[in-house]
Each structure stands twice: as structure tokens, then as C-alpha cells.
Design a protein around this motif. Structure first.
Motif, PDB file in Angstrom:
ATOM      1  N   ALA A 272       0.841  -1.206   0.000  1.00 54.38           N
ATOM      2  CA  ALA A 272       0.000   0.000   0.000  1.00 54.38           C
ATOM      3  C   ALA A 272       0.873   1.252   0.000  1.00 54.38           C
ATOM      4  O   ALA A 272       0.609   2.208  -0.741  1.00 54.38           O
ATOM      5  N   ALA A 273       1.908   1.248   0.817  1.00 51.85           N
ATOM      6  CA  ALA A 273       2.838   2.390   0.853  1.00 51.85           C
ATOM      7  C   ALA A 273       3.575   2.513  -0.479  1.00 51.85           C
ATOM      8  O   ALA A 273       3.766   3.628  -0.994  1.00 51.85           O
ATOM      9  N   ALA A 274       3.970   1.389  -1.051  1.00 46.88           N
ATOM     10  CA  ALA A 274       4.675   1.409  -2.344  1.00 46.88           C
ATOM     11  C   ALA A 274       3.773   1.952  -3.450  1.00 46.88           C
ATOM     12  O   ALA A 274       4.245   2.675  -4.339  1.00 46.88           O
ATOM     13  N   ALA A 275       2.492   1.640  -3.404  1.00 44.10           N
ATOM     14  CA  ALA A 275       1.559   2.146  -4.422  1.00 44.10           C
ATOM     15  C   ALA A 275       1.472   3.669  -4.361  1.00 44.10           C
ATOM     16  O   ALA A 275       1.375   4.329  -5.403  1.00 44.10           O
ATOM     17  N   LEU A 276       1.538   4.238  -3.165  1.00 42.73           N
ATOM     18  CA  LEU A 276       1.524   5.701  -3.042  1.00 42.73           C
ATOM     19  C   LEU A 276       2.820   6.311  -3.581  1.00 42.73           C
ATOM     20  O   LEU A 276       2.801   7.388  -4.196  1.00 42.73           O
ATOM     21  N   VAL A 277       3.931   5.632  -3.366  1.00 41.60           N
ATOM     22  CA  VAL A 277       5.203   6.102  -3.931  1.00 41.60           C
ATOM     23  C   VAL A 277       5.131   6.050  -5.453  1.00 41.60           C
ATOM     24  O   VAL A 277       5.567   6.986  -6.146  1.00 41.60           O
ATOM     25  N   LEU A 278       4.558   4.970  -5.987  1.00 41.12           N
ATOM     26  CA  LEU A 278       4.394   4.866  -7.440  1.00 41.12           C
ATOM     27  C   LEU A 278       3.505   5.995  -7.972  1.00 41.12           C
ATOM     28  O   LEU A 278       3.796   6.576  -9.021  1.00 41.12           O
ATOM     29  N   ALA A 279       2.437   6.316  -7.259  1.00 36.11           N
ATOM     30  CA  ALA A 279       1.551   7.404  -7.678  1.00 36.11           C
ATOM     31  C   ALA A 279       2.314   8.732  -7.727  1.00 36.11           C
ATOM     32  O   ALA A 279       2.138   9.524  -8.664  1.00 36.11           O
ATOM     33  N   ALA A 280       3.177   8.973  -6.748  1.00 34.14           N
ATOM     34  CA  ALA A 280       3.983  10.198  -6.746  1.00 34.14           C
ATOM     35  C   ALA A 280       4.940  10.215  -7.941  1.00 34.14           C
ATOM     36  O   ALA A 280       5.147  11.264  -8.566  1.00 34.14           O
ATOM     37  N   LYS A 281       5.496   9.081  -8.269  1.00 33.43           N
ATOM     38  CA  LYS A 281       6.390   8.999  -9.425  1.00 33.43           C
ATOM     39  C   LYS A 281       5.623   9.231 -10.724  1.00 33.43           C
ATOM     40  O   LYS A 281       6.137   9.860 -11.655  1.00 33.43           O
ATOM     41  N   VAL A 282       4.391   8.717 -10.799  1.00 37.50           N
ATOM     42  CA  VAL A 282       3.560   8.946 -11.984  1.00 37.50           C
ATOM     43  C   VAL A 282       3.314  10.447 -12.146  1.00 37.50           C
ATOM     44  O   VAL A 282       3.400  10.984 -13.261  1.00 37.50           O
ATOM     45  N   ARG A 283       3.019  11.116 -11.048  1.00 35.29           N
ATOM     46  CA  ARG A 283       2.817  12.576 -11.109  1.00 35.29           C
ATOM     47  C   ARG A 283       4.090  13.273 -11.620  1.00 35.29           C
ATOM     48  O   ARG A 283       4.019  14.232 -12.383  1.00 35.29           O
ATOM     49  N   ARG A 284       5.225  12.791 -11.159  1.00 38.36           N
ATOM     50  CA  ARG A 284       6.515  13.384 -11.588  1.00 38.36           C
ATOM     51  C   ARG A 284       6.723  13.167 -13.088  1.00 38.36           C
ATOM     52  O   ARG A 284       7.162  14.075 -13.786  1.00 38.36           O
ATOM     53  N   VAL A 285       6.417  11.975 -13.580  1.00 37.98           N
ATOM     54  CA  VAL A 285       6.537  11.706 -15.019  1.00 37.98           C
ATOM     55  C   VAL A 285       5.638  12.660 -15.796  1.00 37.98           C
ATOM     56  O   VAL A 285       6.067  13.277 -16.779  1.00 37.98           O
TER      57      VAL A 285
ATOM     58  N   LEU B  45      -4.103   6.867 -14.124  1.00 38.15           N
ATOM     59  CA  LEU B  45      -3.212   5.933 -13.415  1.00 38.15           C
ATOM     60  C   LEU B  45      -3.011   6.337 -11.957  1.00 38.15           C
ATOM     61  O   LEU B  45      -2.995   5.473 -11.075  1.00 38.15           O
ATOM     62  N   VAL B  46      -2.880   7.607 -11.681  1.00 38.07           N
ATOM     63  CA  VAL B  46      -2.703   8.047 -10.283  1.00 38.07           C
ATOM     64  C   VAL B  46      -3.899   7.586  -9.446  1.00 38.07           C
ATOM     65  O   VAL B  46      -3.733   7.061  -8.343  1.00 38.07           O
ATOM     66  N   GLY B  47      -5.103   7.757  -9.964  1.00 38.29           N
ATOM     67  CA  GLY B  47      -6.305   7.340  -9.228  1.00 38.29           C
ATOM     68  C   GLY B  47      -6.338   5.839  -8.986  1.00 38.29           C
ATOM     69  O   GLY B  47      -6.741   5.386  -7.904  1.00 38.29           O
ATOM     70  N   VAL B  48      -5.915   5.066  -9.983  1.00 37.45           N
ATOM     71  CA  VAL B  48      -5.862   3.608  -9.819  1.00 37.45           C
ATOM     72  C   VAL B  48      -4.892   3.245  -8.699  1.00 37.45           C
ATOM     73  O   VAL B  48      -5.208   2.426  -7.829  1.00 37.45           O
ATOM     74  N   LEU B  49      -3.722   3.872  -8.699  1.00 37.01           N
ATOM     75  CA  LEU B  49      -2.711   3.548  -7.688  1.00 37.01           C
ATOM     76  C   LEU B  49      -3.153   3.972  -6.289  1.00 37.01           C
ATOM     77  O   LEU B  49      -2.959   3.237  -5.317  1.00 37.01           O
ATOM     78  N   GLU B  50      -3.758   5.144  -6.176  1.00 35.64           N
ATOM     79  CA  GLU B  50      -4.233   5.590  -4.863  1.00 35.64           C
ATOM     80  C   GLU B  50      -5.382   4.718  -4.361  1.00 35.64           C
ATOM     81  O   GLU B  50      -5.441   4.385  -3.171  1.00 35.64           O
ATOM     82  N   GLY B  51      -6.272   4.332  -5.252  1.00 32.56           N
ATOM     83  CA  GLY B  51      -7.361   3.432  -4.865  1.00 32.56           C
ATOM     84  C   GLY B  51      -6.841   2.065  -4.460  1.00 32.56           C
ATOM     85  O   GLY B  51      -7.333   1.449  -3.496  1.00 32.56           O
TER      86      GLY B  51
END
Length: 192
Positions: free
Chosen positions: A85-98, A173-179
């Protein structure tokens, strides 16, 4: 060598020229068969199971205290779901950065980060599947959602439509990862 299973004192065991791996095998008879060994602690240094090469061949006489850390499969899976769950939030932050890099015109930087991100996402989805196999609880549900986004994202990338790629990443994608993160946390909490 003094041996513990979690906090339970098993006693001392002569090392007699054995390796830590041999002591590990001998000590496993004291582990509850419903549990799995998750870590090995040697004189306070914790090694995750899977890092076996780092400690199994070590001479046992060099270790004073040996602790096997165990958990039930359900508890282990719940902990891994929280990590995921924590990793998914990190991935969402990286998606925002991309998305930000692509909007700024840094196509090379954005695509480089996106490639690394996609590999991390693949590994996270694989871990989600393995956790599901371990505890039998439903997966976090991201895989199907990502499958629906992937063709549109790939098509935009092939057209080199970087603004569209950024929009897909940010709005979908950010919404999918946060959900996914929220569902993993809820699933882990209900399993504990």
C-alpha cells in the motif's frame, strides 16, 4: 550459541564446526508448523529470508545469539499488503513526476522515469498476486484497471503525444494507484 524462536528461549546448541545454515535447519524443528520463518537474527543483525547467501555459510561459532522470527501466513501477508500500500503511493507520486516532466517538455527524462516506473509497477503487481496466493484473500484490484488504461497509454506514447500521455497518467493511473493503496490498507487491517 543461544537460540530463540521469536521471544521464546529454545536454549543453547553446540556449534561443533557447523555453519549457520546447519544450525538454522536444526532450529527449525522448534518452529510452529503453522508459521513461516520470515527473518533470521544473528547477534542483533536481522537478515530477511531470501538473503540466505549473506549468512548461511557463516561459521556458527562466530554467532552468540540466533533468533528465528516467524509469523503466520496471514500475518505475514497482512504486513506485506501494508508495505505494498505504501509502495503504491510512492508509485503514484512517481507517476505525477513523469506527467510533470512530460508537460515541461522533458520527454527524455519523463520517458526514462516512466520506463523504470513501469518495471516497479510490474513487480508490485506480481507481489500482489503472490500475497493473494499466500493468504487466499482477494488481490488489490489494480491489475484489471491498469489493463484498461494500458492500450490508450501505449497508443499515445507511439504517437509521441506527450501531453496526452501526461493527462492519462495524471487523471487515470494516479487514481488507480491511490485506490489500490487504500484497498490494500483496508484488506491488511481486516486480516489482522
Amino acid at each position: 550459541m543461544h537460540i530463540f524462536i521469536n521471544d521464546r528461549d529454545v536454549g543453547t546448541m553446540p556449534t561443533g564446526g557447523a555453519t549457520v545454515g546447519e544450525i538454522f535447519e536444526a532450529a527449525r524443528v522448534h518452529v510452529d508448523p503453522r508459521n513461516i520463518v520470515t527473518a533470521v537474527e544473528l547477534d542483533g543483525a536481522v537478515h530477511q529470508v531470501g538473503d540466505d547467501d549473506r549468512y548461511l555459510r557463516r561459521p556458527a561459532e562466530s554467532v552468540g545469539t540466533f533468533v528465528l522470527h516467524t509469523q503466520t501466513p496471514a500475518d505475514f501477508a497482512a504486513g506485506k499488503r501494508l508495505d505494498l500500500a505504501a509502495a503504491a503511493l510512492v508509485l503514484a507520486a512517481k507517476v505525477r513526476r513523469v506527467a510533470s516532466l512530460l508537460r515541461e517538455g522533458d520527454e527524455r527524462g519523463g520517458n526514462s522515469l516512466l520506463a523504470a516506473l513501469m518495471e516497479e509497477l510490474r513487480l508490485a503487481l506480481l507481489l500482489d498476486h503472490q500475497i493473494t496466493t499466500l493468504d487466499g484473500r482477494p488481490a488489490g484490484g489494480a491489475q484489471d484497471a491498469i489493463r484498461t488504461i494500458a492500450p490508450t497509454l501505449l497508443e499515445a506514447q507511439q504517437r509521441r503525444a506527450w501531453t496526452t500521455v501526461a493527462e492519462i497518467l495524471d487523471t487515470r493511473l494516479v487514481g488507480v494507484l491511490e485506490g489500490w493503496s487504500a484497498r490494500l490498507e483496508t484488506g491488511a487491517a481486516s486480516a489482522i
